[in-house]
Design a protein around this motif. Structure first.
Motif, PDB file in Angstrom:
ATOM      1  N   PRO A  64      -9.134 -19.908   4.288  1.00 37.51           N
ATOM      2  CA  PRO A  64      -9.746 -19.289   5.478  1.00 37.51           C
ATOM      3  C   PRO A  64     -10.504 -20.289   6.350  1.00 37.51           C
ATOM      4  O   PRO A  64     -10.621 -20.084   7.558  1.00 37.51           O
ATOM      5  CB  PRO A  64     -10.697 -18.246   4.892  1.00 37.51           C
ATOM      6  CG  PRO A  64     -10.211 -17.996   3.509  1.00 37.51           C
ATOM      7  CD  PRO A  64      -9.524 -19.239   3.058  1.00 37.51           C
ATOM      8  N   GLU A 121     -14.460  -8.927  15.238  1.00 31.29           N
ATOM      9  CA  GLU A 121     -14.600  -9.234  13.815  1.00 31.29           C
ATOM     10  C   GLU A 121     -13.300  -9.819  13.315  1.00 31.29           C
ATOM     11  O   GLU A 121     -12.216  -9.334  13.665  1.00 31.29           O
ATOM     12  CB  GLU A 121     -14.898  -7.965  13.015  1.00 31.29           C
ATOM     13  CG  GLU A 121     -16.274  -7.412  13.195  1.00 31.29           C
ATOM     14  CD  GLU A 121     -16.516  -6.221  12.286  1.00 31.29           C
ATOM     15  OE1 GLU A 121     -15.648  -5.906  11.434  1.00 31.29           O
ATOM     16  OE2 GLU A 121     -17.559  -5.590  12.441  1.00 31.29           O
ATOM     17  N   ARG A 123     -11.579 -10.904   9.556  1.00 33.35           N
ATOM     18  CA  ARG A 123     -11.711 -10.913   8.095  1.00 33.35           C
ATOM     19  C   ARG A 123     -10.398 -11.361   7.482  1.00 33.35           C
ATOM     20  O   ARG A 123      -9.328 -10.903   7.879  1.00 33.35           O
ATOM     21  CB  ARG A 123     -12.058  -9.527   7.585  1.00 33.35           C
ATOM     22  CG  ARG A 123     -13.426  -9.086   7.993  1.00 33.35           C
ATOM     23  CD  ARG A 123     -13.794  -7.799   7.310  1.00 33.35           C
ATOM     24  NE  ARG A 123     -15.157  -7.445   7.678  1.00 33.35           N
ATOM     25  CZ  ARG A 123     -15.576  -6.225   7.819  1.00 33.35           C
ATOM     26  NH1 ARG A 123     -14.747  -5.223   7.612  1.00 33.35           N
ATOM     27  NH2 ARG A 123     -16.821  -5.988   8.147  1.00 33.35           N
ATOM     28  N   TYR A 124     -10.503 -12.230   6.487  1.00 30.28           N
ATOM     29  CA  TYR A 124      -9.323 -12.737   5.774  1.00 30.28           C
ATOM     30  C   TYR A 124      -9.383 -12.242   4.339  1.00 30.28           C
ATOM     31  O   TYR A 124     -10.366 -12.458   3.629  1.00 30.28           O
ATOM     32  CB  TYR A 124      -9.324 -14.262   5.811  1.00 30.28           C
ATOM     33  CG  TYR A 124      -8.125 -14.901   5.156  1.00 30.28           C
ATOM     34  CD1 TYR A 124      -6.924 -15.018   5.839  1.00 30.28           C
ATOM     35  CD2 TYR A 124      -8.191 -15.385   3.869  1.00 30.28           C
ATOM     36  CE1 TYR A 124      -5.815 -15.609   5.258  1.00 30.28           C
ATOM     37  CE2 TYR A 124      -7.096 -15.979   3.273  1.00 30.28           C
ATOM     38  CZ  TYR A 124      -5.921 -16.085   3.959  1.00 30.28           C
ATOM     39  OH  TYR A 124      -4.826 -16.668   3.371  1.00 30.28           O
ATOM     40  N   ARG A 125      -8.310 -11.556   3.936  1.00 31.83           N
ATOM     41  CA  ARG A 125      -8.257 -11.029   2.573  1.00 31.83           C
ATOM     42  C   ARG A 125      -6.801 -10.958   2.123  1.00 31.83           C
ATOM     43  O   ARG A 125      -5.949 -10.430   2.852  1.00 31.83           O
ATOM     44  CB  ARG A 125      -8.884  -9.646   2.526  1.00 31.83           C
ATOM     45  CG  ARG A 125      -8.895  -9.053   1.153  1.00 31.83           C
ATOM     46  CD  ARG A 125      -9.617  -7.739   1.136  1.00 31.83           C
ATOM     47  NE  ARG A 125      -9.295  -7.063  -0.108  1.00 31.83           N
ATOM     48  CZ  ARG A 125      -9.326  -5.783  -0.288  1.00 31.83           C
ATOM     49  NH1 ARG A 125      -9.700  -5.005   0.688  1.00 31.83           N
ATOM     50  NH2 ARG A 125      -9.007  -5.255  -1.440  1.00 31.83           N
ATOM     51  N   LEU A 129      -5.110 -11.988   7.799  1.00 33.72           N
ATOM     52  CA  LEU A 129      -6.254 -12.084   8.701  1.00 33.72           C
ATOM     53  C   LEU A 129      -6.251 -10.838   9.580  1.00 33.72           C
ATOM     54  O   LEU A 129      -5.286 -10.582  10.300  1.00 33.72           O
ATOM     55  CB  LEU A 129      -6.142 -13.341   9.571  1.00 33.72           C
ATOM     56  CG  LEU A 129      -7.196 -13.520  10.654  1.00 33.72           C
ATOM     57  CD1 LEU A 129      -8.577 -13.711  10.038  1.00 33.72           C
ATOM     58  CD2 LEU A 129      -6.831 -14.691  11.558  1.00 33.72           C
ATOM     59  N   HIS A 130      -7.330 -10.048   9.501  1.00 38.00           N
ATOM     60  CA  HIS A 130      -7.447  -8.836  10.308  1.00 38.00           C
ATOM     61  C   HIS A 130      -8.480  -9.093  11.392  1.00 38.00           C
ATOM     62  O   HIS A 130      -9.646  -9.377  11.088  1.00 38.00           O
ATOM     63  CB  HIS A 130      -7.863  -7.649   9.433  1.00 38.00           C
ATOM     64  CG  HIS A 130      -8.100  -6.397  10.211  1.00 38.00           C
ATOM     65  ND1 HIS A 130      -9.042  -5.470   9.858  1.00 38.00           N
ATOM     66  CD2 HIS A 130      -7.524  -5.904  11.339  1.00 38.00           C
ATOM     67  CE1 HIS A 130      -9.038  -4.473  10.721  1.00 38.00           C
ATOM     68  NE2 HIS A 130      -8.128  -4.716  11.627  1.00 38.00           N
TER      69      HIS A 130
END
Length: 147
Positions: A64, A121, A123-125, A129-130
């Motif tokens: 990330p 925002e 977010r990486y999960r 990546l969202h």
């Protein structure tokens, strides 16, 4: 779907395939939420809700910290660097097809005019990546009571 032979049969067939792929690459425009792009790395899903723009960027195996996300003048840029994670070829081992991308990447998306650049925002999960970009409150639909 692009068909590729595992073991190339002729130089002319490879040149023909390369020409088709180059034409496809240059004929597609950059993606925006108003239309879909074709191909490219990384793959993206782009959609919206009444209150936000939702972007999913598929980046499996990337740290990330190596991902850059910027928004400027209504344009979102996702860039980074994917390290090569396959072993190098040896004398006895030759690759015929290597479809895993490695190297520098950059995707550009034109955003709608009603987004709020201060409400983003990322977010990486699990390799995804969202990016969620809120729309301005003034542009969101609202119910008006009739008296």
């Amino acid at each position: 779907m692009i068909y590729r032979a595992q073991f190339p049969r002729s130089l002319f067939a490879d040149l023909d395939r390369l020409q088709r792929e180059m034409q496809q690459a240059f004929s597609s425009s950059s993606p925006s939420i108003r239309g879909l792009g074709r191909g490219g790395y990384p793959a993206m899903n782009i959609g919206h809700t009444p209150s936000s723009v939702e972007i999913y960027v598929f980046l499996p195996g990337i740290d990330p910290q190596a991902i850059e996300v910027q928004v400027e003048k209504g344009v979102l840029v996702v860039a980074g660097d994917k390290k090569e994670d396959v072993p190098q070829e040896t004398e006895k081992e030759i690759s015929h097809i290597n479809e895993r991308f490695s190297g520098r990447f950059r995707r550009v998306v034109t955003l709608p005019e009603d987004i709020d650049p201060d409400q983003i925002e990322a977010r990486y999960r699990d390799g995804v990546l969202h990016i969620c970009i809120q729309r301005r409150a003034t542009s969101q639909p609202r119910q008006i009571t009739v008296q």
